[in-house]
Motif scaffolding. Structure first.
Motif, PDB file in Angstrom:
ATOM      1  N   VAL A   1      41.943  36.000  50.113  1.00 10.24           N
ATOM      2  CA  VAL A   1      41.983  36.484  51.496  1.00 10.24           C
ATOM      3  C   VAL A   1      41.958  38.012  51.543  1.00 10.24           C
ATOM      4  CG1 VAL A   1      43.411  36.588  53.579  1.00 10.24           C
ATOM      5  CG2 VAL A   1      43.044  34.398  52.438  1.00 10.24           C
ATOM      6  N   LYS A   2      42.746  38.659  50.699  1.00  7.02           N
ATOM      7  CA  LYS A   2      42.840  40.120  50.728  1.00  7.02           C
ATOM      8  C   LYS A   2      41.615  40.806  50.131  1.00  7.02           C
ATOM      9  CE  LYS A   2      46.673  42.325  49.669  1.00  7.02           C
ATOM     10  NZ  LYS A   2      47.935  42.713  48.977  1.00  7.02           N
ATOM     11  N   GLU A   3      41.108  40.271  49.026  1.00  6.19           N
ATOM     12  CA  GLU A   3      40.074  40.972  48.266  1.00  6.19           C
ATOM     13  C   GLU A   3      38.674  40.382  48.412  1.00  6.19           C
ATOM     14  OE1 GLU A   3      41.428  41.532  44.194  1.00  6.19           O
ATOM     15  OE2 GLU A   3      43.508  41.382  44.897  1.00  6.19           O
ATOM     16  N   GLY A   4      38.567  39.169  48.901  1.00  3.92           N
ATOM     17  CA  GLY A   4      37.260  38.581  49.119  1.00  3.92           C
ATOM     18  C   GLY A   4      36.731  37.771  47.949  1.00  3.92           C
ATOM     19  N   LYS A   5      35.442  37.481  48.025  1.00  2.00           N
ATOM     20  CA  LYS A   5      34.822  36.507  47.121  1.00  2.00           C
ATOM     21  C   LYS A   5      34.830  36.888  45.646  1.00  2.00           C
ATOM     22  CE  LYS A   5      30.222  38.287  48.121  1.00  2.00           C
ATOM     23  NZ  LYS A   5      28.971  38.001  48.796  1.00  2.00           N
ATOM     24  N   ASN A   6      34.988  38.150  45.321  1.00  2.69           N
ATOM     25  CA  ASN A   6      35.000  38.554  43.914  1.00  2.69           C
ATOM     26  C   ASN A   6      36.404  38.737  43.347  1.00  2.69           C
ATOM     27  OD1 ASN A   6      32.144  38.633  43.644  1.00  2.69           O
ATOM     28  ND2 ASN A   6      32.146  40.526  44.804  1.00  2.69           N
ATOM     29  N   ALA A   7      37.420  38.373  44.112  1.00  2.00           N
ATOM     30  CA  ALA A   7      38.807  38.620  43.710  1.00  2.00           C
ATOM     31  C   ALA A   7      39.197  37.932  42.406  1.00  2.00           C
ATOM     32  CB  ALA A   7      39.752  38.176  44.819  1.00  2.00           C
ATOM     33  N   LEU A   8      38.628  36.784  42.128  1.00  2.00           N
ATOM     34  CA  LEU A   8      39.009  36.032  40.939  1.00  2.00           C
ATOM     35  C   LEU A   8      37.986  36.134  39.810  1.00  2.00           C
ATOM     36  CD1 LEU A   8      40.437  32.824  42.676  1.00  2.00           C
ATOM     37  CD2 LEU A   8      41.694  34.816  41.834  1.00  2.00           C
ATOM     38  N   THR A   9      36.924  36.879  40.022  1.00  2.00           N
ATOM     39  CA  THR A   9      35.844  36.961  39.037  1.00  2.00           C
ATOM     40  C   THR A   9      36.330  37.426  37.671  1.00  2.00           C
ATOM     41  OG1 THR A   9      34.250  37.361  40.810  1.00  2.00           O
ATOM     42  CG2 THR A   9      33.567  37.931  38.580  1.00  2.00           C
ATOM     43  N   LYS A  10      37.255  38.362  37.643  1.00  2.00           N
ATOM     44  CA  LYS A  10      37.729  38.872  36.351  1.00  2.00           C
ATOM     45  C   LYS A  10      38.483  37.807  35.549  1.00  2.00           C
ATOM     46  CE  LYS A  10      41.744  41.049  38.522  1.00  2.00           C
ATOM     47  NZ  LYS A  10      42.325  42.322  38.897  1.00  2.00           N
ATOM     48  N   TYR A  11      38.851  36.702  36.185  1.00  2.00           N
ATOM     49  CA  TYR A  11      39.553  35.614  35.509  1.00  2.00           C
ATOM     50  C   TYR A  11      38.622  34.469  35.097  1.00  2.00           C
ATOM     51  CZ  TYR A  11      43.370  38.079  37.784  1.00  2.00           C
ATOM     52  OH  TYR A  11      44.236  39.053  38.219  1.00  2.00           O
TER      53      TYR A  11
END
Length: 154
Positions: free
Chosen positions: A128-138
């Motif tokens: 919600v806070k960071e958008g669609k790329n928020a989890l990409t680094k994981y």
């Protein structure tokens, strides 16, 4: 101000809604959180849809599934409903479900429920806070919710 929805059930054996509330508030202090408690998992999709219609930016759903085939069919129906709501609203609904047959003892079920709720509440806030790329680094890290991480394969 960001607005999160929590949908939980009276059938759950752990108050995962309170856990999710605390984690979301800790991760995003400047937010509004709306909690909607329903009887069982088949009631979750409409509750999630109503919260989205009330302006929630993302939802976490917290369900508990018994051991019988009927329970599993009920979960399947709920899961399909949640997916449909996501497609119709273009909003993330993080489905957190604990299945009674995941562990033989109640203490282990409690650990699974708490761990899964905490990790997915944090995932929701990131999305919600960071958008669609928020989890990409994981991506590709073998992260799990409810259990120890599986880890990545080199």
């Amino acid at each position: 101000m960001r607005k999160y929805g929590i949908v939980d059930t009276t059938f759950s054996r752990i108050d995962m809604g309170s856990i999710a509330y605390k984690i979301i508030k800790n991760e995003d202090e400047d937010c509004e959180i709306v909690r909607y408690t329903v009887p069982g998992i088949k009631d979750i999709p409409v509750a999630a849809k109503k919260l989205i219609e009330e302006g929630c930016d993302g939802i976490i759903t917290l369900g508990w599934v018994g051991k019988t085939a009927l329970d599993k069919y009920s979960y399947l129906a709920s899961s399909i409903g949640i997916i449909i709501v996501q497609i119709l609203t273009s909003k993330h609904i993080i489905d957190v479900t604990v299945h009674e047959d995941e562990a033989d003892d109640e203490e282990k079920l409690k650990e699974i429920a708490i761990d899964r709720t905490i990790k997915h509440a944090k995932n929701l806030v990131k999305l919600v806070k960071e958008g669609k790329n928020a989890l990409t680094k994981y991506a590709g890290k073998g992260l799990r919710q409810g259990y120890r991480d599986a880890g990545e394969i080199d």
